[in-house]
Design a protein around this motif. Sequence first.
Motif, short mmCIF file in Angstrom:
data_model
loop_
_atom_site.label_atom_id
_atom_site.label_comp_id
_atom_site.label_asym_id
_atom_site.label_seq_id
_atom_site.Cartn_x
_atom_site.Cartn_y
_atom_site.Cartn_z
N ALA A 1 38.81 -20.95 5.63
CA ALA A 1 38.27 -21.51 6.85
C ALA A 1 39.00 -21.03 8.10
N THR A 2 40.22 -20.51 7.95
CA THR A 2 40.99 -20.07 9.11
C THR A 2 41.29 -18.57 9.11
N SER A 3 40.83 -17.86 8.10
CA SER A 3 41.09 -16.43 8.00
C SER A 3 39.87 -15.64 8.47
N VAL A 4 40.03 -14.87 9.55
CA VAL A 4 38.93 -14.08 10.07
C VAL A 4 38.42 -13.10 9.02
N THR A 5 39.35 -12.46 8.31
CA THR A 5 38.96 -11.47 7.30
C THR A 5 38.10 -12.09 6.23
N PHE A 6 38.51 -13.24 5.71
CA PHE A 6 37.75 -13.86 4.63
C PHE A 6 36.47 -14.51 5.13
N VAL A 7 36.44 -14.93 6.41
CA VAL A 7 35.18 -15.41 6.97
C VAL A 7 34.13 -14.30 6.94
N LEU A 8 34.53 -13.11 7.39
CA LEU A 8 33.60 -11.98 7.42
C LEU A 8 33.25 -11.48 6.03
N VAL A 9 34.29 -11.25 5.22
CA VAL A 9 34.07 -10.73 3.87
C VAL A 9 33.30 -11.72 3.02
N GLY A 10 33.71 -12.99 3.05
CA GLY A 10 33.06 -14.00 2.23
C GLY A 10 31.62 -14.26 2.62
N SER A 11 31.30 -14.08 3.89
CA SER A 11 29.93 -14.32 4.35
C SER A 11 29.01 -13.12 4.09
N MET A 12 29.54 -11.92 4.28
CA MET A 12 28.68 -10.73 4.27
C MET A 12 28.62 -10.01 2.93
N VAL A 13 29.75 -9.80 2.31
CA VAL A 13 29.82 -8.90 1.15
C VAL A 13 28.92 -9.32 -0.01
N PRO A 14 28.90 -10.60 -0.43
CA PRO A 14 28.04 -10.95 -1.58
C PRO A 14 26.57 -10.61 -1.36
N THR A 15 26.03 -10.93 -0.18
CA THR A 15 24.61 -10.68 0.08
C THR A 15 24.33 -9.19 0.20
N LEU B 1 26.07 -6.65 -1.05
CA LEU B 1 26.25 -6.00 -2.35
C LEU B 1 25.07 -6.31 -3.27
N ALA B 2 24.61 -7.55 -3.27
CA ALA B 2 23.46 -7.92 -4.11
C ALA B 2 22.22 -7.14 -3.70
N ALA B 3 21.99 -7.01 -2.39
CA ALA B 3 20.83 -6.24 -1.92
C ALA B 3 20.96 -4.77 -2.29
N ALA B 4 22.18 -4.23 -2.22
CA ALA B 4 22.40 -2.83 -2.60
C ALA B 4 22.08 -2.62 -4.07
N VAL B 5 22.45 -3.59 -4.91
CA VAL B 5 22.13 -3.50 -6.34
C VAL B 5 20.62 -3.54 -6.54
N ALA B 6 19.93 -4.41 -5.77
CA ALA B 6 18.47 -4.50 -5.87
C ALA B 6 17.81 -3.17 -5.54
N VAL B 7 18.25 -2.54 -4.47
CA VAL B 7 17.69 -1.25 -4.07
C VAL B 7 17.98 -0.19 -5.13
N THR B 8 19.19 -0.21 -5.66
CA THR B 8 19.58 0.75 -6.70
C THR B 8 18.70 0.61 -7.94
N ILE B 9 18.38 -0.63 -8.30
CA ILE B 9 17.52 -0.88 -9.46
C ILE B 9 16.15 -0.25 -9.26
N THR B 10 15.62 -0.34 -8.03
CA THR B 10 14.29 0.25 -7.79
C THR B 10 14.32 1.76 -7.92
N TYR B 11 15.46 2.38 -7.64
CA TYR B 11 15.57 3.84 -7.82
C TYR B 11 15.72 4.19 -9.30
N LEU B 12 16.51 3.40 -10.02
CA LEU B 12 16.79 3.72 -11.43
C LEU B 12 15.67 3.31 -12.37
N ARG B 13 14.95 2.22 -12.02
CA ARG B 13 13.94 1.68 -12.92
C ARG B 13 12.55 1.61 -12.31
N GLY B 14 12.37 2.27 -11.18
CA GLY B 14 11.07 2.19 -10.54
C GLY B 14 10.79 3.38 -9.64
#
Length: 234
Positions: A38-52, A54-67
Amino acid sequence: MHAGQRWGFGAFLLVEAVFILTAVFITAVARTSGTDIATSVTFVLVGSMVPTVLAAAVAVTITYLRGNGPFRDLRLAWDWADVKIGLKLGALGLVLTYVAAVIWSRVVGDSNATSAIGELVDGAGLPVAAAVAMFVYVCFLGPVCEEVIYRGLLWGAIERQRWSRWAAFVLTTLIFAASHLEPLRTSLLIVIALPIGIARLITRRLTASVVAHVINNFLPGLTLLLVSIGVMPA
């Protein structure tokens, strides 16, 4: 369903697993290092942005590999008519969101109505560069990534089962709201998601829902920016 599409619900479950596990990993790293998220700027940014993202990047990758790639499989074809529809439904979404948020805050109380990102930004006192980065994420990058995951990959998986467009609309709306992992705000998130889902439903393409999502997030994102840099009171 497009010819050559060899992905379905399994792809969506994999993407959701990537999102959840990434969020858990980041939280675990923060706790192990003794960092208060809650008080770390780095973890605020990383924790908010990276999961979504990265998940979207995996989704796009799947469409290339399997579609056939994201533009065909996820219905990302560009059409100015879709942009206009997205703008109109996004504006409608802003009104609905405001009314629903006012009602909801009166029911559950202002403190319980705050979103997870809102709490992070409010607690972190972000510097200007970090606040701008969060604004860009909330208003632009986040909506694109979420649309790729839910009204792109998940919607496509439902269509692959030969279910109706209405079934896809209802399921993606409910799963989108629940996936934010904010139980108190789930009903509010359903209201927010309705115009966005309708944009996807009536155009049958993702562009309109992306635009509607961006418009719907703009004022909240701008508010977070102004609060975090001290222009507006928290």
